[in-house]
Design a protein around this motif. Structure first.
Motif, short mmCIF file in Angstrom:
data_model
loop_
_atom_site.label_atom_id
_atom_site.label_comp_id
_atom_site.label_asym_id
_atom_site.label_seq_id
_atom_site.Cartn_x
_atom_site.Cartn_y
_atom_site.Cartn_z
N SER A 114 7.85 39.76 49.62
CA SER A 114 7.75 41.18 49.28
C SER A 114 6.72 41.91 50.14
O SER A 114 5.54 41.54 50.15
CB SER A 114 7.37 41.34 47.80
OG SER A 114 6.84 42.64 47.57
N ASP A 142 5.90 54.63 51.71
CA ASP A 142 6.48 54.19 50.45
C ASP A 142 7.83 54.81 50.17
O ASP A 142 8.75 54.15 49.70
CB ASP A 142 5.52 54.57 49.31
CG ASP A 142 5.17 53.37 48.46
OD1 ASP A 142 4.61 53.57 47.38
OD2 ASP A 142 5.48 52.23 48.88
N TYR A 160 11.04 51.34 52.99
CA TYR A 160 11.72 50.25 52.29
C TYR A 160 13.19 50.58 51.99
O TYR A 160 14.09 49.78 52.30
CB TYR A 160 11.00 49.92 50.98
CG TYR A 160 11.66 48.79 50.24
CD1 TYR A 160 12.50 49.03 49.15
CD2 TYR A 160 11.50 47.46 50.65
CE1 TYR A 160 13.12 47.99 48.49
CE2 TYR A 160 12.14 46.42 49.99
CZ TYR A 160 12.93 46.69 48.91
OH TYR A 160 13.56 45.66 48.26
N ARG A 194 16.36 48.83 53.59
CA ARG A 194 17.27 48.06 52.75
C ARG A 194 18.73 48.47 53.00
O ARG A 194 19.61 47.63 53.06
CB ARG A 194 16.93 48.27 51.28
CG ARG A 194 17.63 47.29 50.37
CD ARG A 194 17.03 47.28 48.96
NE ARG A 194 17.37 46.04 48.28
CZ ARG A 194 18.55 45.80 47.69
NH1 ARG A 194 19.47 46.71 47.69
NH2 ARG A 194 18.79 44.63 47.11
N PHE A 216 5.79 45.59 56.78
CA PHE A 216 7.16 45.77 57.26
C PHE A 216 7.36 45.17 58.64
O PHE A 216 8.50 44.95 59.06
CB PHE A 216 7.55 47.25 57.22
CG PHE A 216 7.67 47.78 55.82
CD1 PHE A 216 6.69 48.59 55.27
CD2 PHE A 216 8.76 47.43 55.03
CE1 PHE A 216 6.79 49.04 53.96
CE2 PHE A 216 8.87 47.88 53.72
CZ PHE A 216 7.88 48.69 53.18
N TRP A 246 9.40 42.30 58.61
CA TRP A 246 10.80 42.63 58.34
C TRP A 246 11.49 43.24 59.56
O TRP A 246 12.71 43.45 59.54
CB TRP A 246 10.88 43.63 57.17
CG TRP A 246 10.75 42.97 55.83
CD1 TRP A 246 9.61 42.48 55.25
CD2 TRP A 246 11.82 42.68 54.92
NE1 TRP A 246 9.90 41.93 54.03
CE2 TRP A 246 11.24 42.03 53.81
CE3 TRP A 246 13.19 42.90 54.95
CZ2 TRP A 246 11.99 41.61 52.72
CZ3 TRP A 246 13.95 42.49 53.86
CH2 TRP A 246 13.34 41.84 52.76
#
Lengths: 219, 229
Positions: free
Chosen positions: A13, A103, A107, A111, A160, A163
């Motif tokens: 996460s 924020d 994300y 996604r 991130f 990611w």
């Protein structure tokens, strides 16, 4: 009285990573618990009954939820080491604005990138690159969002980076080619132990996402 | 003393959060009504990222996003009427409920923007949000209290829009969501909020709000009907 600090979290996460980085920056000892999110434990449900999500910081038995709120809490309680928010109200407001931007935008769009295909994925990719460019412009020529040191915004955004490989592979694009300064910033942050020891290997993230896609029935 | 300007639109509840905070702290400011269909250079310059209101401009420095503005106001004028608790844990809890308000209250505005099934869905979502609030947020308030104890604080301001604005939205949408029998704690708090010192003198009038949202709703439904033809 010694502080008891427990962190309910999930290794992959980015929200949990923010908290782990903040705790590491401040040298705070804590117990890390990796939660099974498909079979949520009693403690998690009791400590975060409203959202039932990680991360949750439990400080001397009292829960703090929502990653950015936890980071601000940690910064206020352990204020003598590695301050993450500036003391000037206007600079604080700017830091809050940008952490909030990260924020709201990164994300969810990220996604969409790995859960969709075709036109939907293409437009999510464009949107995502747009947000990264906005963040890159805000960074300007500063080494960090906090100037000479990492601050609240750096901590909010840097998870991130682990990611990025997942986003790039899913959307078939290169973040470096669009935002070279942002990549340089990320690598600079990675030179900090608090960051490099927290962020998982990008490949591990990608494997996790591929497994999730299989489970969710997304090809 | 550096000057304070507020860029807002009437009767935006986000604008009003800032107005009420400035009034509670007794801060003088110049209010500049914005035309969002024809955005001013000042607005575009002050909020280039979102191009939205409210924007507070203090001594030439712009701050955007209503709850970020409120924290800024609280930190810049700390001597009067503190808007957050003094202890870090109290602040973390306050911020949690402020974030919840920011994320979850938008379903309520969908009630007046839509009709039929879509509206039904917005109503159900709003009721779910209200149930969580009634149990976990308003449940922790003492009978005569606010989130700020005896005085209104930032969390009260974040939810304050739900009193008069919700009331107006319900009336012009023809749906009743806030049932006092189902949500007695919330309703008690909303009444106290509307009557609180300073707040009661600075809320928009009920009739004006209802008229405004009635006209807005007619326009939106007409536009939706035209778009689907």
């Amino acid at each position: 009285m010694a502080d008891e600090v427990i962190l309910l979290d999930k290794w992959v996460s980015p929200f949990g990573m923010r908290v782990r980085i903040a705790l590491a920056e401040k040298g705070i000892k804590y117990e890390y618990r990796d939660e099974d999110l498909r079979n949520k434990g009693e403690l998690l449900l009791k400590m975060n009954p409203v959202h039932k999500k990680i991360p949750v910081l439990i400080h001397n038995g009292k829960p703090v939820c929502e990653s950015n709120i936890i980071v601000q809490y940690v910064d206020e309680v352990w204020h003598d080491k590695a301050p993450l928010l500036p003391s000037d109200p206007y600079l604080r407001a700017q830091a809050r604005f940008w952490a909030d931007f990260v924020d709201k935008k990164i994300y969810d769009t990220g996604r969409k990138l790995w859960t969709t295909k075709g036109d939907e994925q293409k437009s999510a990719t464009e949107e995502f690159i747009g947000y990264l460019k906005t963040l890159e412009a805000e960074l300007g020529d500063k080494p960090y969002y906090g100037g000479e040191k990492m601050n609240y915004v750096d901590v909010t955004m840097i998870p991130f980076y682990s990611w990025f490989h997942t986003y790039e592979a899913s959307g078939n694009f290169s973040i470096e080619s669009h935002c070279p300064k942002l990549m340089a910033w990320a690598k600079r942050c990675m030179q900090h132990e608090s960051v490099s020891k927290t962020l998982p290997e990008p490949e591990k993230n990608y494997e996790f996402v591929l497994q999730m896609k299989k489970r969710l029935g997304i090809e | 003393m550096a000057d304070v300007k507020l860029l807002g639109t009437w009767p935006s509840p986000f604008s009003y959060r800032v107005i009420l905070a400035l009034k509670l702290k007794g801060i003088d400011y110049e209010y500049i009504e914005q035309d969002l269909s024809n955005k001013s250079p000042l607005l575009l310059q002050s909020n280039p990222v979102y191009k939205k209101i409210p924007v507070l401009i203090h001594g030439g420095n712009p701050i955007s996003e209503s709850m970020t503005i409120l924290q800024y106001i609280d930190e810049s004028w700390p001597e009067t009427h503190p808007l957050l608790p003094a202890d870090p844990y109290g602040r973390a809890v306050a911020r949690f409920w402020i974030k919840f308000a920011e994320e979850k209250l938008s379903s309520a505005s969908m009630i007046f923007r839509t009709s039929g099934e879509e509206q039904g869905k917005a109503v159900r979502e709003t009721v779910e949000v209200m149930e969580i609030l009634e149990e976990h947020a308003f449940g922790s308030l003492k009978e005569k209290g606010f989130f700020g104890g005896e005085k209104v604080n930032m969390v009260d301001l974040a939810y304050g829009v739900m009193g008069r604005w919700f009331d107006a939205i319900e009336e012009c949408s023809g749906v009743k969501v806030i049932d006092p029998l189902k949500f007695p704690l919330f309703c008690g708090w909303a009444e106290r909020f509307n009557e609180a010192p300073v707040i009661r003198d600075n809320l928009p009038g009920r009739k004006e709000l209802v008229d405004f949202y009635k006209r807005r709703r007619e326009m939106m439904l007409a536009a939706a009907a035209a778009a689907s033809n």
